[in-house]
Design an enzyme around this catalytic site. Structure first.
Site, PDB file in Angstrom:
ATOM      1  N   SER A  71       0.800  -1.223   0.000  1.00 40.29           N
ATOM      2  CA  SER A  71       0.000   0.000   0.000  1.00 40.29           C
ATOM      3  C   SER A  71       0.835   1.276   0.000  1.00 40.29           C
ATOM      4  CB  SER A  71      -0.961  -0.003   1.190  1.00 40.29           C
ATOM      5  OG  SER A  71      -0.246  -0.120   2.401  1.00 40.29           O
TER       6      SER A  71
ATOM      7  N   HIS B 120      -5.215  -2.979  -3.080  1.00 39.71           N
ATOM      8  CA  HIS B 120      -4.790  -2.037  -4.125  1.00 39.71           C
ATOM      9  C   HIS B 120      -4.612  -2.682  -5.497  1.00 39.71           C
ATOM     10  CE1 HIS B 120      -4.165   1.125  -1.164  1.00 39.71           C
ATOM     11  NE2 HIS B 120      -3.754   0.145  -0.375  1.00 39.71           N
TER      12      HIS B 120
ATOM     13  N   LYS C  33     -11.291   1.469  -2.267  1.00 43.68           N
ATOM     14  CA  LYS C  33     -10.231   1.969  -3.148  1.00 43.68           C
ATOM     15  C   LYS C  33     -10.731   2.011  -4.598  1.00 43.68           C
ATOM     16  CE  LYS C  33      -7.494   1.447   0.631  1.00 43.68           C
ATOM     17  NZ  LYS C  33      -7.095   0.529   1.674  1.00 43.68           N
TER      18      LYS C  33
HETATM   19  C1  LIG Z   1      -6.849   0.427   2.983  1.00 45.79           C
HETATM   20  C2  LIG Z   1      -6.337  -0.923   3.308  1.00 45.79           C
HETATM   21  C3  LIG Z   1      -7.029  -1.745   4.190  1.00 45.79           C
HETATM   22  C4  LIG Z   1      -8.181  -1.250   4.999  1.00 45.79           C
HETATM   23  O1  LIG Z   1      -9.342  -1.194   4.267  1.00 45.79           O
HETATM   24  P1  LIG Z   1     -10.522  -0.270   4.805  1.00 45.79           P
HETATM   25  O2  LIG Z   1     -11.709  -0.746   4.063  1.00 45.79           O
HETATM   26  O3  LIG Z   1     -10.123   1.122   4.472  1.00 45.79           O
HETATM   27  O4  LIG Z   1     -10.626  -0.499   6.281  1.00 45.79           O
HETATM   28  C5  LIG Z   1      -6.585  -3.028   4.349  1.00 45.79           C
HETATM   29  N1  LIG Z   1      -5.500  -3.492   3.711  1.00 45.79           N
HETATM   30  C6  LIG Z   1      -4.785  -2.711   2.874  1.00 45.79           C
HETATM   31  C7  LIG Z   1      -3.579  -3.261   2.198  1.00 45.79           C
HETATM   32  C8  LIG Z   1      -5.183  -1.394   2.656  1.00 45.79           C
HETATM   33  O5  LIG Z   1      -4.472  -0.601   1.874  1.00 45.79           O
END
Ligand SMILES: *Cc1c(COP(=O)(O)O)cnc(C)c1O
Length: 383
Positions: free
Chosen positions: A175, A203, A235
């Site tokens: 991330s 991602h 995302k």
């Molecule tokens: C953003 C993210 C999460 C968390 O997801 P949310 O729905 O925002 O709680 C989990 N794992 C990774 C790798 C992320 O980038």
């Protein structure tokens, strides 16, 4: 140390976190503090968070189901919208079934702690997302971290392990770095050492692979090879929530055992309706991925021309490593003055001494916006 002293210390270390209030919809251009700026730090990679069809589906969903889901999935909160979305996500990922969670953070905490316990060992990449690390701690299993994407480091831990049960956990696309985990090698090690594999592709979905199928599709890895596949909807999907995809038994097991699934309110059904529409766009509109690829290429060439050192990344996450936290904050502020918003990412989100500007690109960015980013970087990096 009092709270006041702790806050003061944080400020001195350049690690103090603040929020900026935005006054418009999530988009490539947003209004912050009454000023229009170009946004290069959102995870809305495909530009779906503010897509008219997704908004319309959300509104229709709210008209049909109301706003709140009313309870947890296991009480009376599991609507037809949730159920249809789970079926669509299973089909999309090529897995038997998918299970919705209210956030990605909760999906990871809930899946890892349900799948491994005190007599097990969990293996995690050092740069894993906080939710994966926290899930590992919560599980009470032995916790072992290996050097980032380093398969020799992982294998030496696996060789030493005497645990009954083993679980390997990793980001699919990292991330804060944007690189892709060496999944084929990880799958081979899992087979060799009898390890379960959980990949969090927050991602990768929407961005990588055929029809945005993510890192599993990118490497053509089946349910047997990646048995626990996590995705988030906040995302590239542009909505909110998360899911775990895998076998019939995995999903039934999580429904029985995963505490962050059981003891929380189901996400609003209208969000599920909106996500059904964004999933359709995400799969069908290949031009968004092609556009991203073009922008990524243009950004990398432009940045290198300016003498900016980039990390090895072929994804929309294109971080610029700065080093010291103070300096990252200063450059971020200079960019904001020039109308470009890129937040500084500092420890403990990233390791000490590796503060960075996490540039993210969206299919909706125009060539002109990208040029303005490069111009602003030319001034701000060395100013
Ligand atoms: C953003 C993210 C999460 C968390 O997801 P949310 O729905 O925002 O709680 C989990 N794992 C990774 C790798 C992320 O980038």
């Amino acid at each position: 140390m009092s709270l006041k002293e702790a806050l003061e210390q944080r400020r001195k270390e350049g690690l103090y976190r603040t929020r900026k209030v935005i006054q418009t919809a999530q988009s490539t251009e947003v209004e912050v503090g009454g000023r229009k700026v170009i946004n290069f730090c959102s995870n809305d990679y495909l530009g779906l968070a503010n897509h008219p069809d997704v908004i319309a589906a959300f509104q229709q969903g709210a008209a049909r189901y109301g706003v709140g889901s009313g309870s947890a999935h296991l009480v009376c909160g599991h609507s037809e919208a949730h159920h249809t979305l789970e079926e669509a996500l299973a089909k999309f990922t090529g897995r038997d079934r998918a299970l919705l969670f209210s956030t990605g953070y909760m999906a990871n905490m809930g899946a890892i702690s349900a799948l491994i316990g005190r007599s097990g060992e969990v293996f995690e990449d050092r740069l894993n997302h906080a939710s994966l690390l926290d899930g590992g701690w919560l599980s009470t299993a032995k916790f072992s971290r290996y050097r980032h994407a380093d398969m020799a480091s992982l294998e030496s831990l696996l060789k030493k392990s005497t645990a009954d049960e083993k679980l390997l956990v990793s980001d699919g696309v990292f991330s804060m770095d944007g690189d892709i985990a060496p999944l084929p090698e990880m799958v081979a090690l899992c087979e060799q050492y009898g390890v379960q594999l959980l990949i969090d592709d927050a991602h990768g979905f929407g961005v990588l692979g055929e029809q945005g199928g993510g890192c599993a599709s990118y490497y053509s890895l089946s349910q047997k090879e990646i048995p626990v596949l996590v995705g988030t909807l906040g995302k590239a999907f542009g909505t909110f929530g998360a899911f775990v995809a895998g076998s019939e038994e995995l999903i039934e097991y999580l429904i029985q055992k995963s505490r962050s699934y059981i003891y929380t309110t189901a996400l609003p059904p209208a969000v599920a309706e909106a996500t059904l529409t964004s999933l359709k766009i995400l799969q069908e509109e290949d031009w968004r991925r092609e556009r991203l690829k073009k922008l990524i290429g243009r950004f990398r060439i432009g940045a290198e021309r300016l003498g900016i050192k980039l990390m090895t990344s072929e994804t929309p996450i294109q971080p610029i490593l700065i080093g010291e936290s103070d300096k990252a904050t200063v450059v971020s502020e200079r960019l904001l003055k020039r109308g470009i918003w890129i937040s500084a990412i500092r420890p403990p989100t990233v390791p000490k001494g590796s503060a960075r500007l996490r540039v993210t690109l969206s299919a909706e960015h125009s060539d002109d916006q990208l040029d303005r980013l490069l111009d602003a970087l030319a001034g701000a990096m060395y100013g």
